[in-house]
Design an enzyme around this catalytic site. Structure first.
Site, PDB file in Angstrom:
ATOM      1  N   ASP A  50       1.360  -1.155   0.135  1.00 30.11           N
ATOM      2  CA  ASP A  50       0.242  -0.250   0.145  1.00 30.11           C
ATOM      3  C   ASP A  50       1.380   1.136  -0.300  1.00 30.11           C
ATOM      4  OD1 ASP A  50      -1.763   2.475   0.783  1.00 30.11           O
ATOM      5  OD2 ASP A  50      -3.102   0.741   1.762  1.00 30.11           O
ATOM      6  N   LEU A  70       1.381   6.449 -10.108  1.00 27.90           N
ATOM      7  CA  LEU A  70       0.270   6.243 -10.704  1.00 27.90           C
ATOM      8  C   LEU A  70      -0.918   5.202  -9.462  1.00 27.90           C
ATOM      9  CD1 LEU A  70       0.370   4.056 -13.870  1.00 27.90           C
ATOM     10  CD2 LEU A  70       1.227   6.395 -13.632  1.00 27.90           C
ATOM     11  N   GLY A  72      -3.320   5.038  -6.757  1.00 24.75           N
ATOM     12  CA  GLY A  72      -4.275   6.213  -5.762  1.00 24.75           C
ATOM     13  C   GLY A  72      -6.105   5.692  -6.262  1.00 24.75           C
ATOM     14  N   SER A 110      -3.779  15.150 -12.790  1.00 26.35           N
ATOM     15  CA  SER A 110      -5.210  14.958 -13.466  1.00 26.35           C
ATOM     16  C   SER A 110      -5.190  16.591 -14.523  1.00 26.35           C
ATOM     17  CB  SER A 110      -6.008  14.627 -13.102  1.00 26.35           C
ATOM     18  OG  SER A 110      -7.323  14.608 -13.277  1.00 26.35           O
ATOM     19  N   ASN A 111      -6.017  16.220 -15.518  1.00 25.49           N
ATOM     20  CA  ASN A 111      -6.647  17.591 -15.561  1.00 25.49           C
ATOM     21  C   ASN A 111      -7.161  18.650 -14.964  1.00 25.49           C
ATOM     22  OD1 ASN A 111      -9.952  17.312 -16.794  1.00 25.49           O
ATOM     23  ND2 ASN A 111      -8.041  15.494 -17.233  1.00 25.49           N
ATOM     24  N   HIS A 112      -7.708  17.250 -13.835  1.00 23.89           N
ATOM     25  CA  HIS A 112      -9.161  17.482 -12.798  1.00 23.89           C
ATOM     26  C   HIS A 112      -8.310  18.757 -11.321  1.00 23.89           C
ATOM     27  CE1 HIS A 112     -12.008  15.451 -14.794  1.00 23.89           C
ATOM     28  NE2 HIS A 112     -10.908  14.405 -15.189  1.00 23.89           N
ATOM     29  N   TYR A 138     -11.371  15.429  -6.287  1.00 30.29           N
ATOM     30  CA  TYR A 138     -10.121  13.895  -6.290  1.00 30.29           C
ATOM     31  C   TYR A 138      -8.863  15.240  -7.084  1.00 30.29           C
ATOM     32  CZ  TYR A 138      -8.529  11.918 -10.659  1.00 30.29           C
ATOM     33  OH  TYR A 138      -7.307  11.880 -11.647  1.00 30.29           O
ATOM     34  N   ARG A 176     -15.622  15.218 -26.494  1.00 29.48           N
ATOM     35  CA  ARG A 176     -15.362  15.617 -25.875  1.00 29.48           C
ATOM     36  C   ARG A 176     -13.566  14.849 -25.289  1.00 29.48           C
ATOM     37  NH1 ARG A 176     -12.522  15.225 -20.199  1.00 29.48           N
ATOM     38  NH2 ARG A 176     -11.900  16.994 -18.881  1.00 29.48           N
TER      39      ARG A 176
HETATM   40  N1  LIG Z   1      -7.074   7.003 -16.799  1.00 30.21           N
HETATM   41  C1  LIG Z   1      -7.274   8.365 -16.948  1.00 30.21           C
HETATM   42  O1  LIG Z   1      -7.462   8.740 -17.901  1.00 30.21           O
HETATM   43  C2  LIG Z   1      -6.262   8.913 -16.100  1.00 30.21           C
HETATM   44  C3  LIG Z   1      -6.483  10.510 -16.072  1.00 30.21           C
HETATM   45  C4  LIG Z   1      -5.659  11.758 -14.892  1.00 30.21           C
HETATM   46  C5  LIG Z   1      -5.569  11.376 -14.518  1.00 30.21           C
HETATM   47  N2  LIG Z   1      -5.419   9.721 -14.475  1.00 30.21           N
HETATM   48  C6  LIG Z   1      -3.969   9.917 -12.924  1.00 30.21           C
HETATM   49  O2  LIG Z   1      -3.531   7.919 -13.430  1.00 30.21           O
HETATM   50  C7  LIG Z   1      -3.631   7.360 -12.488  1.00 30.21           C
HETATM   51  C8  LIG Z   1      -3.470   5.819 -12.646  1.00 30.21           C
HETATM   52  O3  LIG Z   1      -5.072   6.317 -13.382  1.00 30.21           O
HETATM   53  P1  LIG Z   1      -5.759   4.388 -14.108  1.00 30.21           P
HETATM   54  O4  LIG Z   1      -6.421   4.628 -14.975  1.00 30.21           O
HETATM   55  O5  LIG Z   1      -4.426   3.991 -14.556  1.00 30.21           O
HETATM   56  O6  LIG Z   1      -5.674   4.166 -12.808  1.00 30.21           O
HETATM   57  P2  LIG Z   1      -6.586   2.843 -11.938  1.00 30.21           P
HETATM   58  O7  LIG Z   1      -7.964   3.173 -11.508  1.00 30.21           O
HETATM   59  O8  LIG Z   1      -6.980   1.768 -13.123  1.00 30.21           O
HETATM   60  O9  LIG Z   1      -5.473   2.379 -11.011  1.00 30.21           O
HETATM   61  C9  LIG Z   1      -5.224   2.679  -9.784  1.00 30.21           C
HETATM   62  C10 LIG Z   1      -4.145   1.002  -9.426  1.00 30.21           C
HETATM   63  O10 LIG Z   1      -3.623   2.107  -8.226  1.00 30.21           O
HETATM   64  C11 LIG Z   1      -4.137   1.005  -7.279  1.00 30.21           C
HETATM   65  N3  LIG Z   1      -3.774   1.914  -5.675  1.00 30.21           N
HETATM   66  C12 LIG Z   1      -4.992   2.363  -5.585  1.00 30.21           C
HETATM   67  N4  LIG Z   1      -4.529   2.391  -4.260  1.00 30.21           N
HETATM   68  C13 LIG Z   1      -3.433   2.241  -3.825  1.00 30.21           C
HETATM   69  C14 LIG Z   1      -2.797   2.243  -3.073  1.00 30.21           C
HETATM   70  N5  LIG Z   1      -3.286   2.720  -1.475  1.00 30.21           N
HETATM   71  N6  LIG Z   1      -1.571   1.699  -2.863  1.00 30.21           N
HETATM   72  C15 LIG Z   1      -0.684   0.842  -3.946  1.00 30.21           C
HETATM   73  N7  LIG Z   1      -2.131   1.037  -4.823  1.00 30.21           N
HETATM   74  C16 LIG Z   1      -2.692   1.562  -4.526  1.00 30.21           C
HETATM   75  C17 LIG Z   1      -5.385  -0.057  -7.485  1.00 30.21           C
HETATM   76  O11 LIG Z   1      -5.609  -0.670  -7.085  1.00 30.21           O
HETATM   77  C18 LIG Z   1      -5.473   0.552  -9.211  1.00 30.21           C
HETATM   78  O12 LIG Z   1      -4.578  -1.320  -9.305  1.00 30.21           O
HETATM   79  C19 LIG Z   1      -3.837   7.685 -11.289  1.00 30.21           C
HETATM   80  O13 LIG Z   1      -3.315   8.701 -10.010  1.00 30.21           O
HETATM   81  C20 LIG Z   1      -5.272   8.578 -11.497  1.00 30.21           C
HETATM   82  O14 LIG Z   1      -5.753   9.983 -10.986  1.00 30.21           O
HETATM   83  C21 LIG Z   1      -5.533   8.691 -15.147  1.00 30.21           C
END
Ligand SMILES: NC(=O)c1ccc[n+]([C@@H]2O[C@H](COP(=O)([O-])OP(=O)(O)OC[C@H]3O[C@@H](n4cnc5c(N)ncnc54)[C@H](O)[C@@H]3O)[C@@H](O)[C@H]2O)c1
Length: 274
Positions: A50, A70, A72, A110-112, A138, A176
């Site tokens: 974790d 990544l 979270g 993130s863009n957010h 978020y 979008r």
């Molecule tokens: N997918 C997108 O379009 C997008 C856009 C902007 C930002 N992001 C950011 O990119 C990152 C990855 O995105 P994604 O789409 O692959 O997300 P996802 O939800 O598919 O994967 C996140 C991974 O993090 C793991 N995780 C969560 N909490 C954890 C912890 N405390 N310790 C260890 N592992 C943990 C989860 O098990 C999961 O496998 C994130 O930080 C997300 O906010 C993603």
């Protein structure tokens, strides 16, 4: 430069793409997630941990050349869930890197983080145009992610590159996304550039492909060495046929964060979700 990269959130969507692409760019991967990786790849190390566990993270980063963080909560949720995973987790990752002498951390922002920022009347939007204007809890957590990165760069000299990712997906599925898409190929190229850029110090860059309809300035990302290969426009005709041409006055198209700025994402609504 090459070496071992600790990839957190490796079991997630972007993690899966990077686990496929980064080894081809010369990086050895230590893939970490709170859930086990179910499809191990040759040569990949695995850690189940974790990111909010500082002791575990300090062990996990040991000997790595860099961290790509990544892990979270990747969308809107309760304040407790988002702040713990994203803010406490990022603090532990940066602190573990500092303690273990790992010189570079790439953070998934993130863009957010700046979702309420309106589309400029003319020209593309730079990363530093105005204050962050988060659109959700978020988004606030991603402002904190960037602020933590800035602190560790200034105070401890870490190289920290924050990627303000748009829509990382196999292909655009809404109009979008014609502006916000980051293709799988470009996800790998962007992270590889963030890992290789010579002495970036602290940087915040948009993470999108070279989309014809994009309006987030890619100058800073390109300065890191990012060369996007894809353009969402190849999907435009099919999407516009179904959804119509986007109304650029609609908040979904007029603000960085799109749907996340609408009432559907008010905290009360989110708390009530199952
Ligand atoms: N997918 C997108 O379009 C997008 C856009 C902007 C930002 N992001 C950011 O990119 C990152 C990855 O995105 P994604 O789409 O692959 O997300 P996802 O939800 O598919 O994967 C996140 C991974 O993090 C793991 N995780 C969560 N909490 C954890 C912890 N405390 N310790 C260890 N592992 C943990 C989860 O098990 C999961 O496998 C994130 O930080 C997300 O906010 C993603």
């Amino acid at each position: 430069m090459s070496g071992t990269v600790l990839l957190t959130g490796a079991a997630g969507r972007i993690g899966a793409v990077l686990r496929g692409g980064l080894p081809e760019r010369g990086w050895a991967l230590r893939s970490l997630d709170v859930v086990p990786i179910v499809d191990p790849r040759p040569g990949e190390e695995h850690v189940v941990a974790d990111t909010t566990d500082l002791a575990a993270m300090t062990g996990a980063v040991s000997g790595a050349a860099a961290v790509v963080h990544l892990a979270g909560v990747s969308g809107e949720s309760t304040w407790a869930a988002v702040s713990h995973a994203n803010i406490d987790g990022t603090h532990c990752v940066l602190e573990a890197a500092r303690r273990a002498g790992v010189p570079r951390v790439v953070l998934a922002s993130s863009n957010h983080a700046t979702g309420f920022t309106p589309r400029p009347a003319s020209g593309p939007l730079r990363e530093d145009d105005g204050l962050p204007r988060p659109d959700t809890f978020y988004g606030v957590s991603k402002v904190a992610v960037e602020a933590l990165g800035s602190l560790y760069a200034d105070r401890y000299g870490l190289d920290v590159v924050c990627l303000r990712i748009g829509t990382a997906a196999p292909e655009p599925t809404t109009t979008r996304h014609l502006s916000t898409w980051l293709s799988p190929t470009d996800q790998v190229s962007l992270v590889d550039a963030a890992l290789r850029a010579p002495s970036p110090g602290f940087a915040v860059v948009w993470g999108v492909s070279a989309n014809t309809r994009g309006w987030w300035d890619l100058t800073a990302a390109r300065a890191l060495g990012y060369e996007p290969a894809d353009d969402a426009e190849v999907f435009a005709e099919a999407l516009v046929e179904v959804h119509g041409e986007p109304d650029l006055a609609d908040p979904v198209h007029a603000r960085v964060g799109g749907e996340f700025t609408t009432a559907e994402f008010d905290a009360e609504q989110v708390e009530e979700r199952p």
